[in-house]
Design a protein around this motif. Structure first.
Motif, mmCIF file in Angstrom:
data_model
loop_
_atom_site.group_PDB
_atom_site.id
_atom_site.type_symbol
_atom_site.label_atom_id
_atom_site.label_comp_id
_atom_site.label_asym_id
_atom_site.label_seq_id
_atom_site.Cartn_x
_atom_site.Cartn_y
_atom_site.Cartn_z
ATOM 1 N N TYR A 10 0.819 -1.211 0.000
ATOM 2 C CA TYR A 10 0.000 0.000 0.000
ATOM 3 C C TYR A 10 0.854 1.262 0.000
ATOM 4 O O TYR A 10 0.508 2.260 -0.642
ATOM 5 C CB TYR A 10 -0.919 -0.009 1.220
ATOM 6 C CG TYR A 10 -1.658 1.293 1.430
ATOM 7 C CD1 TYR A 10 -2.795 1.599 0.681
ATOM 8 C CD2 TYR A 10 -1.217 2.226 2.366
ATOM 9 C CE1 TYR A 10 -3.467 2.793 0.864
ATOM 10 C CE2 TYR A 10 -1.885 3.425 2.561
ATOM 11 C CZ TYR A 10 -3.011 3.705 1.803
ATOM 12 O OH TYR A 10 -3.666 4.890 1.985
ATOM 13 N N THR A 11 1.963 1.243 0.699
ATOM 14 C CA THR A 11 2.815 2.435 0.780
ATOM 15 C C THR A 11 3.273 2.879 -0.596
ATOM 16 O O THR A 11 3.219 4.068 -0.946
ATOM 17 C CB THR A 11 4.030 2.164 1.680
ATOM 18 O OG1 THR A 11 3.584 1.806 2.984
ATOM 19 C CG2 THR A 11 4.919 3.396 1.768
ATOM 20 N N TRP A 12 3.730 1.931 -1.418
ATOM 21 C CA TRP A 12 4.182 2.275 -2.762
ATOM 22 C C TRP A 12 3.008 2.696 -3.645
ATOM 23 O O TRP A 12 3.143 3.575 -4.498
ATOM 24 C CB TRP A 12 4.934 1.107 -3.379
ATOM 25 C CG TRP A 12 6.328 0.972 -2.848
ATOM 26 C CD1 TRP A 12 6.813 0.004 -2.039
ATOM 27 C CD2 TRP A 12 7.413 1.879 -3.088
ATOM 28 N NE1 TRP A 12 8.137 0.222 -1.746
ATOM 29 C CE2 TRP A 12 8.533 1.372 -2.382
ATOM 30 C CE3 TRP A 12 7.559 3.050 -3.826
ATOM 31 C CZ2 TRP A 12 9.761 2.009 -2.400
ATOM 32 C CZ3 TRP A 12 8.795 3.698 -3.841
ATOM 33 C CH2 TRP A 12 9.876 3.166 -3.134
ATOM 34 N N VAL A 13 1.854 2.095 -3.457
ATOM 35 C CA VAL A 13 0.656 2.515 -4.189
ATOM 36 C C VAL A 13 0.363 3.985 -3.895
ATOM 37 O O VAL A 13 0.076 4.777 -4.802
ATOM 38 C CB VAL A 13 -0.550 1.632 -3.809
ATOM 39 C CG1 VAL A 13 -1.856 2.256 -4.286
ATOM 40 C CG2 VAL A 13 -0.395 0.242 -4.418
ATOM 41 N N LEU A 14 0.448 4.360 -2.641
ATOM 42 C CA LEU A 14 0.169 5.740 -2.233
ATOM 43 C C LEU A 14 1.194 6.708 -2.827
ATOM 44 O O LEU A 14 0.841 7.792 -3.308
ATOM 45 C CB LEU A 14 0.179 5.830 -0.705
ATOM 46 C CG LEU A 14 -0.393 7.105 -0.086
ATOM 47 C CD1 LEU A 14 -1.878 7.204 -0.372
ATOM 48 C CD2 LEU A 14 -0.129 7.117 1.412
ATOM 49 N N ILE A 15 2.460 6.318 -2.825
ATOM 50 C CA ILE A 15 3.517 7.181 -3.358
ATOM 51 C C ILE A 15 3.326 7.429 -4.846
ATOM 52 O O ILE A 15 3.378 8.577 -5.326
ATOM 53 C CB ILE A 15 4.901 6.568 -3.078
ATOM 54 C CG1 ILE A 15 5.206 6.600 -1.573
ATOM 55 C CG2 ILE A 15 5.988 7.307 -3.865
ATOM 56 C CD1 ILE A 15 6.460 5.853 -1.183
ATOM 57 N N PHE A 16 3.085 6.358 -5.602
ATOM 58 C CA PHE A 16 2.933 6.527 -7.047
ATOM 59 C C PHE A 16 1.629 7.241 -7.396
ATOM 60 O O PHE A 16 1.559 7.957 -8.403
ATOM 61 C CB PHE A 16 3.009 5.166 -7.739
ATOM 62 C CG PHE A 16 4.375 4.540 -7.694
ATOM 63 C CD1 PHE A 16 5.493 5.264 -8.061
ATOM 64 C CD2 PHE A 16 4.550 3.232 -7.258
ATOM 65 C CE1 PHE A 16 6.765 4.701 -8.015
ATOM 66 C CE2 PHE A 16 5.814 2.654 -7.205
ATOM 67 C CZ PHE A 16 6.919 3.401 -7.591
ATOM 68 N N ARG A 17 0.623 7.076 -6.571
ATOM 69 C CA ARG A 17 -0.628 7.804 -6.782
ATOM 70 C C ARG A 17 -0.403 9.305 -6.577
ATOM 71 O O ARG A 17 -0.930 10.140 -7.325
ATOM 72 C CB ARG A 17 -1.695 7.291 -5.816
ATOM 73 C CG ARG A 17 -3.073 7.886 -6.019
ATOM 74 C CD ARG A 17 -3.689 7.470 -7.325
ATOM 75 N NE ARG A 17 -5.100 7.846 -7.396
ATOM 76 C CZ ARG A 17 -5.836 7.747 -8.482
ATOM 77 N NH1 ARG A 17 -5.313 7.274 -9.581
ATOM 78 N NH2 ARG A 17 -7.109 8.104 -8.465
#
Length: 569
Positions: A199-206
């Motif tokens: 989820y952390t990487w999903v949030l960053i790329f979003r």
């Protein structure tokens, strides 16, 4: 010095070059849709229940249907308006006990189920969906549901920061360079989001997508309005936004075929890779080059446009000289948006109207909800409402101008919200009809603010002005969910009252802006300042404005001389 509009009258205002460029940029507009509203499909929350070890085996042994399994093993419904307890709570029962019966397994443990202890979903959840979403993969429900809110807030925060920062870069270093950079970053972050491990990487790329995607969409809008002639400017601006609506319809079909969020994200990100080919297809804006005193480069592009359109460029129009108000390159500054009185007024009113459009557009959808149970059809129908709104704009703004249809659309949205408060629930058809009128009104207002925003600023700060003002719609996007859901807890119709006030105020403020119908894009500060005209015996005259220092728009007290018998337009 001949203006770009004068030259386009001779080499083609909307011929082959402009049509080709418009088609390419319209594809960019449609591709922005998955980022702006893609969360609807990427992060949908299906019905779910706690995963209880032993329940599945007991259900198979007893031959229960899904309804029977829920009835026998899950907590019952909660209070109205609350999530069902089975979504976030489970009975603290060892379902592997052999003494449990199939008829009523909990009867032997307690005479009343309410006496059985409840606990959190320690073993995860079971989701009732054939596909997958960010919610189902990372369990963004119950105590972690705030992480889904954060996911949506991240892209709006990115929109806000990116609009301001990239707007400055585009006016400082050029439209084309900034457009290509945003496309590259958007493509990379979109593809990486599709393969993010947690989820952390999903949030960053979003967040990264938010930083560049909306800015790229608006730069495309600015580019196409600067390439076409005066008589076509409003049409391409509206149709460019209609391309976004086409993207909504396309997104529904793609999401229906690809119900798994990673494949969906990958598919909607791939077009951005091909958009990098625009390096060879779309030139820099000649208007921006002239504003930077790069007249030789601007003339080369103008000749390229003339060649593409098959039109000769008259010799008298082949020499350009720097603008009279600047002997050296003009560098945009945020202060330019508020330094002079008329541009300052324009900036404040436009910022409020961007905010209003975002809050009402998203808020009406959240509050009204969509009729029917087919999620994809609901989304499809809601997108179709935007086409009549665009058609009404095309039919009215050349006849009535920009200002009055824009003000009326805000007021229609506000009145519709106010009327909805007093319509009883049993008149469902009337509530839906009024809500659709409100949605159509605010859709028109949304498209009008984007159209007029670009027409009120001079060239060298046009991109900065549009992006800074439009950043207020991102602020609106961040607070709208809280505005709707928190006020609804106080009184269900309270958000509609707030929307009504916001919309009506926006409509009144629009009337304070100058009419831009039939006017060339302002190239300099003084042209933008003198857009307010006066009507005298059927003729229009600009106000005569001088300063205490004797030269226009230098520091000092400004005095505007108004002709006798004139009325302000």
């Amino acid at each position: 010095m001949p203006s770009v509009d004068d030259i386009l009258e001779h080499i083609g205002e909307f011929n082959f070059f402009q049509k080709q460029t418009f088609f390419l940029l319209a594809l960019l507009s449609a591709a922005f849709t998955p980022i702006y509203v893609g969360i609807v499909f990427l992060a949908f929350t299906p019905d779910h229940r706690c995963l209880s070890p032993g329940v599945a085996e007991l259900s198979r042994r007893c031959g229960w249907s899904l309804a029977e399994e829920l009835n026998y093993t899950a907590p019952g419904p909660g209070a109205a308006g609350e999530a069902s307890p089975h979504q976030c709570r489970r009975y603290e029962v060892d379902w592997n006990q052999s003494a449990l019966s199939c008829a009523d397994p909990l009867a032997g443990l307690a005479a009343n189920r309410s006496h059985l202890p409840l606990g959190p979903c320690r073993h995860g959840w079971v989701y009732e969906t054939p596909g997958s979403s960010i919610v189902t993969e990372f369990n963004l429900v119950c105590a972690s549901s705030w992480m889904l809110d954060l996911f949506q807030s991240a892209v709006n925060v990115g929109f806000f920061i990116g609009s301001v920062g990239i707007g400055y870069i585009a006016d400082r270093f050029g439209r084309k360079l900034c457009l290509l950079v945003t496309i590259l970053i958007n493509a990379a972050s979109g593809l990486l989001l599709a393969v993010s491990p947690n989820y952390t990487w999903v949030l960053i790329f979003r967040l990264i997508q938010g930083l560049v995607s909306k800015a790229g969409w608006l730069i495309g809008y600015i580019l196409i309005t600067e390439f076409v002639g005066l008589s076509y400017r409003r049409t391409v601006g509206i149709v460019y936004q209609m391309a976004f609506t086409v993207g909504l319809l396309a997104l529904v079909g793609v999401a229906y075929v690809l119900p798994h969020w990673r494949w969906l994200q990958l598919t909607v990100s791939l077009p951005n890779v091909f958009f990098l080919l625009y390096y060879w297809c779309i030139p820099e804006s000649p208007r921006w080059l002239i504003s930077q005193n790069k007249n030789a480069k601007a003339m080369r592009i103008i000749k390229h446009i003339a060649k593409k359109n098959g039109k000769p460029l008259p010799t008298s129009l082949q020499s350009l000289r720097p603008d009279e108000e600047a002997d050296e390159k003009l560098n945009p500054s945020f202060l330019d948006l508020v330094r002079t009185p008329q541009i300052r007024k324009h900036t404040l009113i436009l910022m409020y109207n961007w905010f209003t459009s975002s809050v009402l557009y998203q808020g009406l959808i959240m509050h009204m909800g969509l009729a029917g149970s087919n999620f994809y059809l609901d989304f499809f129908y809601s997108a179709l409402v935007e086409f009549p709104a665009a058609l009404l704009i095309i039919l009215t703004i050349d006849r009535l101008g920009r200002r009055y249809p824009w003000a009326a659309s805000n007021m229609v949205a506000g009145v519709a919200c106010l009327a909805s408060v007093f319509i009883p629930d049993d008149l469902r058809w009337l509530r839906v009809t009024v809500a659709c009128l409100g949605r159509m009104g605010i859709t028109m207002a949304y498209e009008m603010v984007c159209l007029v925003n670009a027409e009120l600023y001079p060239t060298f700060i046009r991109n900065l002005g549009v992006l800074v003002c439009s950043s207020m719609c991102d602020i609106g996007g961040i607070i709208t969910p809280f505005l709707v859901y928190r006020l609804t807890n106080v009184w269900h119709e309270l958000p509609l009252l707030v929307f009504a006030v916001i919309g009506l105020v926006a409509g009144v403020l629009v009337l304070l802006l100058p009419e831009t119908k039939g006017k060339a894009l302002p190239e300099t500060i003084d042209e933008a300042e003198n857009m307010q005209r006066y009507i005298c015996e059927g003729l229009r005259f600009s106000a005569v404005c001088i300063t205490s220092s004797g030269s226009p728009f230098e520091e000092g007290r400004q005095t505007c001389v108004r002709l006798e018998g004139c009325t302000r337009e």
